[in-house]
Write a protein that holds these residues in place. Structure first.
Motif, short mmCIF file in Angstrom:
data_model
loop_
_atom_site.label_atom_id
_atom_site.label_comp_id
_atom_site.label_asym_id
_atom_site.label_seq_id
_atom_site.Cartn_x
_atom_site.Cartn_y
_atom_site.Cartn_z
N LEU A 115 0.83 -1.19 0.00
CA LEU A 115 0.00 0.00 0.00
C LEU A 115 0.87 1.26 0.00
O LEU A 115 1.94 1.27 0.62
CB LEU A 115 -0.91 0.01 1.23
N PRO A 116 0.44 2.32 -0.66
CA PRO A 116 1.22 3.55 -0.65
C PRO A 116 1.38 4.12 0.75
O PRO A 116 0.47 4.03 1.58
CB PRO A 116 0.39 4.50 -1.54
N ARG A 117 2.51 4.72 1.00
CA ARG A 117 2.81 5.29 2.32
C ARG A 117 1.76 6.32 2.75
O ARG A 117 1.50 6.50 3.94
CB ARG A 117 4.20 5.94 2.28
N LEU A 118 1.15 6.96 1.79
CA LEU A 118 0.15 7.98 2.06
C LEU A 118 -1.00 7.46 2.91
O LEU A 118 -1.64 8.21 3.65
CB LEU A 118 -0.39 8.52 0.73
N VAL A 119 -1.29 6.15 2.83
CA VAL A 119 -2.43 5.59 3.58
C VAL A 119 -2.00 4.56 4.62
O VAL A 119 -2.77 3.72 5.03
CB VAL A 119 -3.47 4.97 2.61
N TRP A 120 -0.75 4.65 5.08
CA TRP A 120 -0.29 3.74 6.13
C TRP A 120 -0.79 4.21 7.49
O TRP A 120 -0.86 5.40 7.77
CB TRP A 120 1.23 3.72 6.18
N THR A 121 -1.07 3.24 8.35
CA THR A 121 -1.28 3.54 9.77
C THR A 121 0.09 3.64 10.44
O THR A 121 1.10 3.16 9.90
CB THR A 121 -2.10 2.45 10.47
N ALA A 122 0.12 4.22 11.63
CA ALA A 122 1.38 4.33 12.37
C ALA A 122 1.93 2.94 12.70
O ALA A 122 3.14 2.72 12.64
CB ALA A 122 1.17 5.14 13.64
N GLU A 123 1.04 2.01 13.04
CA GLU A 123 1.49 0.65 13.38
C GLU A 123 2.10 -0.04 12.18
O GLU A 123 3.15 -0.69 12.29
CB GLU A 123 0.32 -0.18 13.91
N PHE A 124 1.47 0.09 11.03
CA PHE A 124 2.02 -0.52 9.82
C PHE A 124 3.40 0.06 9.51
O PHE A 124 4.34 -0.66 9.20
CB PHE A 124 1.07 -0.27 8.63
N ALA A 125 3.53 1.39 9.63
CA ALA A 125 4.80 2.04 9.36
C ALA A 125 5.89 1.56 10.32
O ALA A 125 7.03 1.34 9.94
CB ALA A 125 4.65 3.55 9.46
N ALA A 126 5.50 1.38 11.59
CA ALA A 126 6.49 0.94 12.59
C ALA A 126 6.97 -0.47 12.30
O ALA A 126 8.17 -0.76 12.37
CB ALA A 126 5.87 1.02 13.98
N VAL A 127 6.03 -1.37 11.95
CA VAL A 127 6.43 -2.75 11.65
C VAL A 127 7.25 -2.81 10.37
O VAL A 127 8.16 -3.61 10.24
CB VAL A 127 5.17 -3.65 11.55
N ALA A 128 6.94 -1.91 9.43
CA ALA A 128 7.69 -1.86 8.18
C ALA A 128 9.04 -1.18 8.35
O ALA A 128 9.82 -1.09 7.40
CB ALA A 128 6.89 -1.13 7.11
N ARG A 129 9.30 -0.70 9.57
CA ARG A 129 10.57 -0.01 9.89
C ARG A 129 10.77 1.22 9.00
O ARG A 129 11.86 1.52 8.55
CB ARG A 129 11.76 -0.96 9.75
N ALA A 130 9.67 1.92 8.76
CA ALA A 130 9.72 3.12 7.92
C ALA A 130 8.81 4.18 8.51
O ALA A 130 8.07 4.84 7.81
CB ALA A 130 9.31 2.79 6.50
N GLY A 131 8.87 4.34 9.82
CA GLY A 131 7.91 5.21 10.47
C GLY A 131 8.37 6.62 10.74
O GLY A 131 7.71 7.37 11.44
N GLY A 132 9.52 7.03 10.21
CA GLY A 132 10.07 8.34 10.52
C GLY A 132 9.14 9.50 10.24
O GLY A 132 9.05 10.45 11.00
N ASP A 133 8.42 9.45 9.11
CA ASP A 133 7.52 10.54 8.76
C ASP A 133 6.07 10.06 8.66
O ASP A 133 5.26 10.66 7.98
CB ASP A 133 7.96 11.20 7.45
N ALA A 134 5.75 8.97 9.35
CA ALA A 134 4.40 8.40 9.28
C ALA A 134 3.34 9.39 9.73
O ALA A 134 2.28 9.50 9.11
CB ALA A 134 4.33 7.12 10.12
N ASP A 135 3.62 10.13 10.80
CA ASP A 135 2.64 11.09 11.31
C ASP A 135 2.40 12.21 10.31
O ASP A 135 1.27 12.70 10.16
CB ASP A 135 3.10 11.68 12.64
#
Length: 265
Positions: A115-135
């Motif tokens: 899924l595109p990063r634009l529609v990631w949840t914070a949890e998904f971003a954290a597990v994907a180890r790409a949560g730096g700009d998730a918020d």
């Protein structure tokens, strides 16, 4: 410096508009642009063409000296911000996607396998180890300041990092987002893919494309390359289903995931 100039331009436009006794809607009508364009400029965001900004100032019927001063300010701001973000049409600068998204009127994102990063949840971003700009991405997706067209391959609904636990919430969030007035969600069903989806990407108006690799964020701003990606996106968009049909596919993937997780536990 360029961003500061954009804010200065916005403040000047608002001051002059208010002094002239005009609403944002009235100024937009005079200049022949959408009201949202006035709002974008006044809040210090770029629009696709600096001539649009000049038209807004021109609609205020200012004197020649003031008009020339503002024209120079607009030209300098747009030259500085363009030079800062793109070098010869290609950039590897991290975080560029967020900047382009902030300034775009329409963001079109395609997810090939994920899924595109634009529609990631914070949890998904954290597990994907790409949560730096998730918020930041989450805020951009929710604020309604731009139209979002998100098209994903059906396979992306079944790709998740880790155990898959966070994907249930992620798919629920995708269904929620599909109901927002500024979001259009499409899913390309299995079996109707118009071409091999080599990778996901995001388009910002007709100005730039970003592609994420394992090591870098690639930004393309060459007009011909952007046009090619726009054409590719349109192919996937034509093959996708939208509205209730798209939500059915998302909810079906969520149900399958819940069953799979239940069998594991």
């Amino acid at each position: 410096m360029g961003a500061e100039r954009l804010r200065e331009i916005g403040q000047e436009l608002r001051r002059l508009r208010v002094t002239a006794g005009l609403s944002g809607v009235a100024l937009a009508s005079r200049a022949g642009v959408p009201q949202s364009t006035v709002s974008r400029v006044e809040t210090g965001r770029r629009v696709s063409d600096p001539d649009v900004v000049s038209r807004l100032f021109g609609a205020l019927e200012l004197g020649p000296t003031e008009s020339e001063r503002l024209a120079l300010l607009v030209r300098a701001a747009y030259e500085e911000t363009a030079a800062r973000r793109v070098d010869a049409g290609v950039s590897f600068r991290a975080g560029a996607g967020v900047e382009w998204a902030r300034e775009a009127e329409i963001v079109r994102a395609f997810g090939a396998v994920v899924l595109p990063r634009l529609v990631w949840t914070a949890e998904f971003a954290a597990v994907a180890r790409a949560g730096g700009d998730a918020d930041v991405w989450a805020s951009l997706a929710r604020d309604g300041a731009r139209r979002l067209v998100v098209v994903v391959a059906e396979a992306a609904l079944r790709t998740w990092p880790g155990s898959g636990e966070g994907m249930v919430e992620q798919l629920a969030y995708l269904v929620e987002a599909s109901g927002w007035a500024h979001v259009r969600l499409g899913v390309v069903p299995v079996g109707v893919m118009p071409r091999v989806p080599l990778h996901g990407f995001a388009l910002y108006d007709q100005a730039a494309v970003t592609v994420e690799t394992f090591t870098r964020e690639l930004t393309l701003a060459d007009a011909e390359e952007v046009a090619v990606y726009a054409g590719v996106f349109e192919e996937f968009e034509r093959a996708a289903v939208f509205g209730d049909e798209a939500r059915v596919l998302v909810e079906r993937a969520a149900a399958e995931l819940r069953n799979a997780l239940g069998s594991i536990h």
